[in-house]
Design a protein around this motif. Structure first.
Motif, PDB file in Angstrom:
ATOM      1  N   LYS A 289       0.734  -1.231  -0.067  1.00 14.65           N
ATOM      2  CA  LYS A 289       0.009  -0.005  -0.019  1.00 14.65           C
ATOM      3  C   LYS A 289       0.925   1.302  -0.157  1.00 14.65           C
ATOM      4  O   LYS A 289       0.472   2.429  -0.302  1.00 14.65           O
ATOM      5  N   VAL A 290       2.169   1.001   0.518  1.00 10.18           N
ATOM      6  CA  VAL A 290       2.880   2.253   0.478  1.00 10.18           C
ATOM      7  C   VAL A 290       4.288   2.269  -0.228  1.00 10.18           C
ATOM      8  O   VAL A 290       4.658   3.154  -0.887  1.00 10.18           O
ATOM      9  N   ASP A 291       4.791   1.036  -0.291  1.00  9.51           N
ATOM     10  CA  ASP A 291       6.295   0.844  -0.864  1.00  9.51           C
ATOM     11  C   ASP A 291       6.148   0.500  -2.197  1.00  9.51           C
ATOM     12  O   ASP A 291       5.361  -0.226  -2.839  1.00  9.51           O
ATOM     13  N   LEU A 292       7.234   1.076  -2.899  1.00 11.66           N
ATOM     14  CA  LEU A 292       7.310   1.181  -4.322  1.00 11.66           C
ATOM     15  C   LEU A 292       8.799   0.788  -4.642  1.00 11.66           C
ATOM     16  O   LEU A 292       9.536   1.112  -4.137  1.00 11.66           O
ATOM     17  N   CYS A 293       8.957   0.034  -5.691  1.00 17.24           N
ATOM     18  CA  CYS A 293      10.287  -0.510  -6.001  1.00 17.24           C
ATOM     19  C   CYS A 293      11.155   0.453  -6.873  1.00 17.24           C
ATOM     20  O   CYS A 293      10.522   0.740  -8.173  1.00 17.24           O
ATOM     21  N   TRP A 294      12.233   0.930  -6.725  1.00 16.31           N
ATOM     22  CA  TRP A 294      12.830   2.147  -7.652  1.00 16.31           C
ATOM     23  C   TRP A 294      12.884   1.327  -8.954  1.00 16.31           C
ATOM     24  O   TRP A 294      12.803   1.906  -9.830  1.00 16.31           O
ATOM     25  N   HIS A 295      13.387   0.036  -9.084  1.00 11.98           N
ATOM     26  CA  HIS A 295      14.029  -0.812 -10.287  1.00 11.98           C
ATOM     27  C   HIS A 295      12.564  -0.964 -11.214  1.00 11.98           C
ATOM     28  O   HIS A 295      12.788  -0.472 -12.400  1.00 11.98           O
ATOM     29  N   ALA A 296      11.517  -1.144 -10.400  1.00  6.88           N
ATOM     30  CA  ALA A 296      10.499  -1.381 -11.465  1.00  6.88           C
ATOM     31  C   ALA A 296       9.889  -0.025 -11.914  1.00  6.88           C
ATOM     32  O   ALA A 296       9.417  -0.032 -13.119  1.00  6.88           O
ATOM     33  N   LEU A 297      10.070   0.850 -11.239  1.00  7.25           N
ATOM     34  CA  LEU A 297       9.633   2.264 -11.478  1.00  7.25           C
ATOM     35  C   LEU A 297      10.496   2.712 -12.590  1.00  7.25           C
ATOM     36  O   LEU A 297       9.706   3.380 -13.734  1.00  7.25           O
ATOM     37  N   VAL A 298      11.549   2.573 -12.720  1.00  8.43           N
ATOM     38  CA  VAL A 298      12.544   3.177 -13.785  1.00  8.43           C
ATOM     39  C   VAL A 298      12.407   2.521 -14.957  1.00  8.43           C
ATOM     40  O   VAL A 298      12.753   2.996 -16.081  1.00  8.43           O
ATOM     41  N   ARG A 299      12.162   1.150 -14.874  1.00  8.40           N
ATOM     42  CA  ARG A 299      12.208   0.487 -16.056  1.00  8.40           C
ATOM     43  C   ARG A 299      11.483   0.892 -17.093  1.00  8.40           C
ATOM     44  O   ARG A 299      11.950   0.864 -18.530  1.00  8.40           O
ATOM     45  N   GLY A 300      10.215   1.361 -16.941  1.00  8.38           N
ATOM     46  CA  GLY A 300       9.272   2.150 -18.036  1.00  8.38           C
ATOM     47  C   GLY A 300       9.419   3.524 -18.233  1.00  8.38           C
ATOM     48  O   GLY A 300       8.562   4.089 -18.813  1.00  8.38           O
ATOM     49  N   ALA A 301      10.205   4.142 -17.326  1.00  6.50           N
ATOM     50  CA  ALA A 301      10.372   5.488 -17.431  1.00  6.50           C
ATOM     51  C   ALA A 301      10.957   6.082 -18.733  1.00  6.50           C
ATOM     52  O   ALA A 301      12.328   5.672 -18.904  1.00  6.50           O
ATOM     53  N   SER A 302      10.825   7.129 -19.219  1.00 11.18           N
ATOM     54  CA  SER A 302      11.490   7.960 -20.301  1.00 11.18           C
ATOM     55  C   SER A 302      12.686   8.575 -19.644  1.00 11.18           C
ATOM     56  O   SER A 302      12.783   8.998 -18.571  1.00 11.18           O
ATOM     57  N   ASP A 303      13.920   8.444 -20.508  1.00 10.04           N
ATOM     58  CA  ASP A 303      15.026   9.132 -20.134  1.00 10.04           C
ATOM     59  C   ASP A 303      15.067  10.428 -20.910  1.00 10.04           C
ATOM     60  O   ASP A 303      16.137  10.967 -20.679  1.00 10.04           O
ATOM     61  N   GLU A 304      13.930  11.171 -20.892  1.00  8.39           N
ATOM     62  CA  GLU A 304      14.093  12.652 -21.332  1.00  8.39           C
ATOM     63  C   GLU A 304      12.922  13.281 -20.513  1.00  8.39           C
ATOM     64  O   GLU A 304      12.080  12.762 -20.410  1.00  8.39           O
ATOM     65  N   CYS A 305      13.414  14.135 -19.783  1.00  7.12           N
ATOM     66  CA  CYS A 305      12.641  15.227 -19.060  1.00  7.12           C
ATOM     67  C   CYS A 305      12.969  16.634 -18.955  1.00  7.12           C
ATOM     68  O   CYS A 305      14.034  16.944 -18.723  1.00  7.12           O
ATOM     69  N   GLU A 306      11.974  17.437 -19.532  1.00  3.92           N
ATOM     70  CA  GLU A 306      12.445  18.663 -19.544  1.00  3.92           C
ATOM     71  C   GLU A 306      12.509  19.278 -18.124  1.00  3.92           C
ATOM     72  O   GLU A 306      11.747  19.077 -17.292  1.00  3.92           O
ATOM     73  N   PRO A 307      13.498  20.149 -17.915  1.00  8.22           N
ATOM     74  CA  PRO A 307      13.658  20.972 -16.548  1.00  8.22           C
ATOM     75  C   PRO A 307      12.754  21.816 -16.256  1.00  8.22           C
ATOM     76  O   PRO A 307      12.251  22.485 -17.155  1.00  8.22           O
ATOM     77  N   GLU A 308      12.368  22.001 -14.934  1.00  9.36           N
ATOM     78  CA  GLU A 308      11.724  22.919 -14.560  1.00  9.36           C
ATOM     79  C   GLU A 308      12.317  24.453 -14.227  1.00  9.36           C
ATOM     80  O   GLU A 308      13.440  24.269 -13.552  1.00  9.36           O
ATOM     81  N   TRP A 309      12.079  25.108 -15.002  1.00  9.29           N
ATOM     82  CA  TRP A 309      12.788  26.631 -14.717  1.00  9.29           C
ATOM     83  C   TRP A 309      12.390  27.314 -13.461  1.00  9.29           C
ATOM     84  O   TRP A 309      11.320  27.413 -13.198  1.00  9.29           O
ATOM     85  N   CYS A 310      13.538  27.474 -12.514  1.00  6.06           N
ATOM     86  CA  CYS A 310      13.277  28.053 -11.200  1.00  6.06           C
ATOM     87  C   CYS A 310      13.813  29.387 -11.203  1.00  6.06           C
ATOM     88  O   CYS A 310      14.708  29.683 -11.531  1.00  6.06           O
ATOM     89  N   ASN A 311      13.049  30.295 -10.354  1.00  4.44           N
ATOM     90  CA  ASN A 311      13.620  31.378  -9.754  1.00  4.44           C
ATOM     91  C   ASN A 311      15.105  31.281  -9.036  1.00  4.44           C
ATOM     92  O   ASN A 311      14.933  30.271  -8.177  1.00  4.44           O
ATOM     93  N   SER A 312      15.748  32.382  -9.047  1.00  4.25           N
ATOM     94  CA  SER A 312      16.952  32.223  -8.465  1.00  4.25           C
ATOM     95  C   SER A 312      16.862  32.124  -6.875  1.00  4.25           C
ATOM     96  O   SER A 312      17.561  31.249  -6.310  1.00  4.25           O
ATOM     97  N   GLU A 313      15.972  32.521  -6.284  1.00  2.00           N
ATOM     98  CA  GLU A 313      15.774  32.493  -4.652  1.00  2.00           C
ATOM     99  C   GLU A 313      14.704  31.461  -4.373  1.00  2.00           C
ATOM    100  O   GLU A 313      14.448  31.360  -3.167  1.00  2.00           O
ATOM    101  N   ASP A 314      14.573  30.374  -5.352  1.00  2.00           N
ATOM    102  CA  ASP A 314      13.572  29.238  -5.226  1.00  2.00           C
ATOM    103  C   ASP A 314      14.387  28.458  -4.067  1.00  2.00           C
ATOM    104  O   ASP A 314      15.493  28.059  -4.281  1.00  2.00           O
ATOM    105  N   PRO A 315      13.609  27.779  -3.320  1.00  2.00           N
ATOM    106  CA  PRO A 315      14.664  26.640  -2.410  1.00  2.00           C
ATOM    107  C   PRO A 315      14.889  25.486  -3.195  1.00  2.00           C
ATOM    108  O   PRO A 315      14.143  24.894  -4.169  1.00  2.00           O
TER     109      PRO A 315
END
Length: 685
Positions: free
Chosen positions: A268-294
């Motif tokens: 109900k809570v746990d997810l496996c890193w390996h299973a999750l990345v197996r089907g994930a795309s290796d392209e991801c547009e970055p989120e543009w953040c302001n200088s003083e964002d955390p």
């Protein structure tokens, strides 16, 4: 502030060969650039900013600030109006603009010799993008906090960079901390997701720690306190299936697996890193953040006992860690750099991840211990990867000193060019051994002073430019203006000793304590309005060199890690047998300081070995192994003033068996002191 000339005698200099290629080749060049950084910071930092990618340019001055609480709210703003993404600058820029895709980003060496991986910048970018997409698929978005509790594996770097790629804020918790400490940090930062691993190797190098069990306990504590975390992503690191998804250009050998490891699992809570990345795309547009964002929250011990969530922001931290790394270690393109710290501490954030990657550096990432399987392990790794810049803690140096020169001389170490120390002041004897034995008198030592709060080095030598004095942090880094104050807040000139403060900010300074602006201002700015107060004492000698003399509040520096005496005392008094506790530091030949605890028991109870072991276990479980008391002394009473304040300086004298106590006329009952001397522990150190 910076002397016109430095002494010619009793100092050590970088080699002429080092000076030829150095970014800062002389003390004269250092002085020239230092003055520019103070008098014209816009131009100084503006030139550096040109090397990075900005989606939008800043507007207004580079740096705005107020350090004086009497003039309003404390703030620092750097390059306000600019937008960027720090992951893009660390990875995409190096792969696509600088053509470093095939360059090694990390050589990972595991606990067992021969357990290794090599990861290039291109591979790192692909894996970070994959995991960033995983986080997005789990609902993580810009501004969300993500807690990370992992061993020293490359996936830890991936997790933190995946967070910043999508604008999330990572909060890394050192994997040696207890479930209680992890829970406390999750609650304070209101994290929406936890990333952990099945286990790690700890202590002597042959003890397995089940991180998932600790993580589950922490999440249970969170639920009990009304803050349920719905999802936990677990990396299979040492369990049987860990090798299912090879990372990097080499597959890990079978010895990494631990098929007998029992990993609890809650579907109900746990997810496996390996299973999750197996089907994930290796392209991801970055989120543009302001200088003083955390950018991230990292917890450091507080003198009140409750850890402080130090908050760093994007642009200033990026430029400052990149610049300090480049100049303090005199980074060159063909260097192989190794920082032995854990990423769970600020040193690992700034000088394993952000600073090196911003410079396109090749680094060693080490999961093991310096003494496993033998005390030559560090030097074996230096030779294996041809390490040229090496950064470690004085505690490690003192530990290895005990074994003499022979383990060091088993390996050539010919690749070494610069040695560094971090975490605490290095004593001159350890400095000399490091310089003479490890570096063979040819490698300058950069003895760096800084804090979680400063983001990067603030007092430090530069390898080719600064004549070094063993044990001295020497002079300020660019943009940093130190001062020494007396108890009345007056600036002291010339040779002097007092409180170390800073008069103006630099780009990488912390912005606040997460969720507690008032605490931020009280801790760092109210004691001496107009100054950032480090909490450290400092001495300036006749040549203008700065020497850190240690904490001036109720903090201890144990093996380079800052611990709150109040936090340890709180853990002790939670035991039903303890009515009162006081904790002080006692000098230790390896760790620098050890924890010496005085406990007053509840009436009718007896102090014995069983209780002592129970108390040590309780502190370990509440805080972590690093806080385990070295000595616990039965204290029928504690030395207190008539107003009830514990005289800790007297307890420090007792811990060290020093009979010259000074003035104790304000004690309510001086007979307590004689009793404590009679009961004191007699450690064989």
């Amino acid at each position: 502030m910076i002397p016109e000339k430095v002494p010619k005698e009793d100092v050590f200099h970088g080699s002429e060969e080092l000076k030829k290629e150095a970014h800062i080749p002389s003390f004269e060049k250092y002085k020239e650039l230092y003055l520019k950084s103070i008098e014209n910071p816009d131009e100084f930092w503006g030139d550096i900013a040109k090397d990075f990618f900005w989606k939008t340019k800043h507007s207004g001055p580079f740096l705005e600030y107020n350090f004086d609480v009497t003039k309003g709210e404390i703030f620092t703003k750097f390059m306000e109006g600019a937008s960027t993404n720090i992951c893009y600058n660390l990875l995409d820029r190096n792969v696509h603009e600088r053509k470093l895709g095939d360059k090694v980003a990390f050589y990972w060496d595991g606990n067992e010799p021969g357990d290794e991986l090599t990861v290039t910048y291109r591979e790192l970018l692909q894996r970070v993008c994959q995991f960033a997409n995983v986080l997005k698929s789990q609902g993580v978005k810009k501004g969300d906090r993500v807690s990370i509790y992992m061993p020293m594996v490359v996936e830890l770097v991936m997790a933190m960079l995946a967070c910043v790629r999508i604008g999330a804020v990572h909060s890394i918790v050192f994997a040696g901390f207890s479930a209680e400490s992890l829970c406390e940090r999750i609650l304070d930062s209101e994290c929406s997701l936890l990333i952990t691993a099945d286990s790690m190797v700890f202590y002597r190098g042959d003890k397995l720690i089940n991180l998932k069990l600790i993580a589950d306990e922490a999440l249970q504590k969170c639920r009990a306190k009304g803050f349920p975390i719905q999802k936990c992503i677990m990396l299979k690191h040492l369990s049987k299936e860990a090798e299912e998804t090879p990372l990097g250009s080499q597959s890990p050998p079978a010895k990494r697996s631990c098929p007998d490891l029992q990993v609890p699992w809650n579907p109900k809570v746990d997810l496996c890193w390996h299973a999750l990345v197996r089907g994930a795309s290796d392209e991801c547009e970055p989120e543009w953040c302001n200088s003083e964002d955390p950018l991230f929250i990292l917890y450091t011990s507080g003198s009140t006992g409750k850890p402080k969530g130090v908050l760093h922001t994007i642009s200033g931290y990026m430029l400052y860690t990149a610049t300090t790394f480049k100049l303090v270690f005199d980074h060159q393109p063909d260097d192989v750099y190794w920082c032995t710290a854990d990423i769970g501490w600020i040193t690992g954030h700034s000088y394993i991840t952000y600073g090196p990657l911003a410079n396109g550096a090749t680094s060693v990432l080490f999961e093991g211990l310096p003494t496993y399987p033998d005390v030559s392990r560090m030097w074996e790794i230096v030779d294996k990867y041809h390490v040229s810049k090496f950064y470690t803690a004085p505690t490690a140096i003192r530990l290895l000193m005990k074994y003499g020169k022979e383990p060091v001389h088993k390996y050539k170490r010919e690749s070494l060019k610069v040695l560094g120390t971090v975490g605490e002041p290095i004593n001159p004897e350890a400095w000399q051994w490091y310089y003479n034995v490890v570096g063979e008198k040819r490698c300058p030592i950069v003895d760096t002073f800084w804090q979680t709060e400063t983001g990067g080095h603030v007092l430090t030598p530069l390898p080719a430019a600064t004549p070094m004095k063993p044990g001295s942090a020497t002079f300020p880094f660019f943009g940093v203006v130190p001062a020494i104050l007396n108890e009345s807040g007056e600036e002291l000139e010339g040779p002097s000793e007092g409180y170390l403060v800073f008069k103006q900010p630099w780009p990488g300074v912390m912005r606040t304590v997460y969720g507690n602006k008032q605490r931020f201002e009280t801790v760092y700015f109210k004691k001496f309005p107009g100054y950032y107060v480090t909490g450290d004492g400092c001495r300036r000698d006749e040549d203008g060199y700065y020497w850190i003399t240690g904490r001036i509040d109720d903090m201890l520096n144990v093996s380079g890690h800052l611990l709150s005496t109040a936090e340890v005392e709180s853990a002790l008094v939670e035991h039903e047998a303890v009515a009162e506790a006081a904790v002080v530091g006692r000098p230790h030949p390896v760790k620098g300081e050890s924890l010496y605890c005085f406990v007053t028991l509840t009436d009718g109870l007896t102090f014995n070995r069983t209780l002592e072991a129970d108390l040590k276990r309780q502190v370990r479980e509440k805080i972590g192994a690093i806080a385990t008391p070295d000595f616990i002394q039965n204290a029928p009473g504690l030395p207190k003033t008539r107003s009830g304040k514990i005289m800790r300086r007297v307890l420090r004298k007792i811990a060290c068996d020093e009979r010259d106590l000074g003035d104790i006329s304000t004690l309510a009952d001086s007979s307590v002191v004689d009793q404590l001397f009679q009961n004191r522990c007699c450690p064989n150190v």
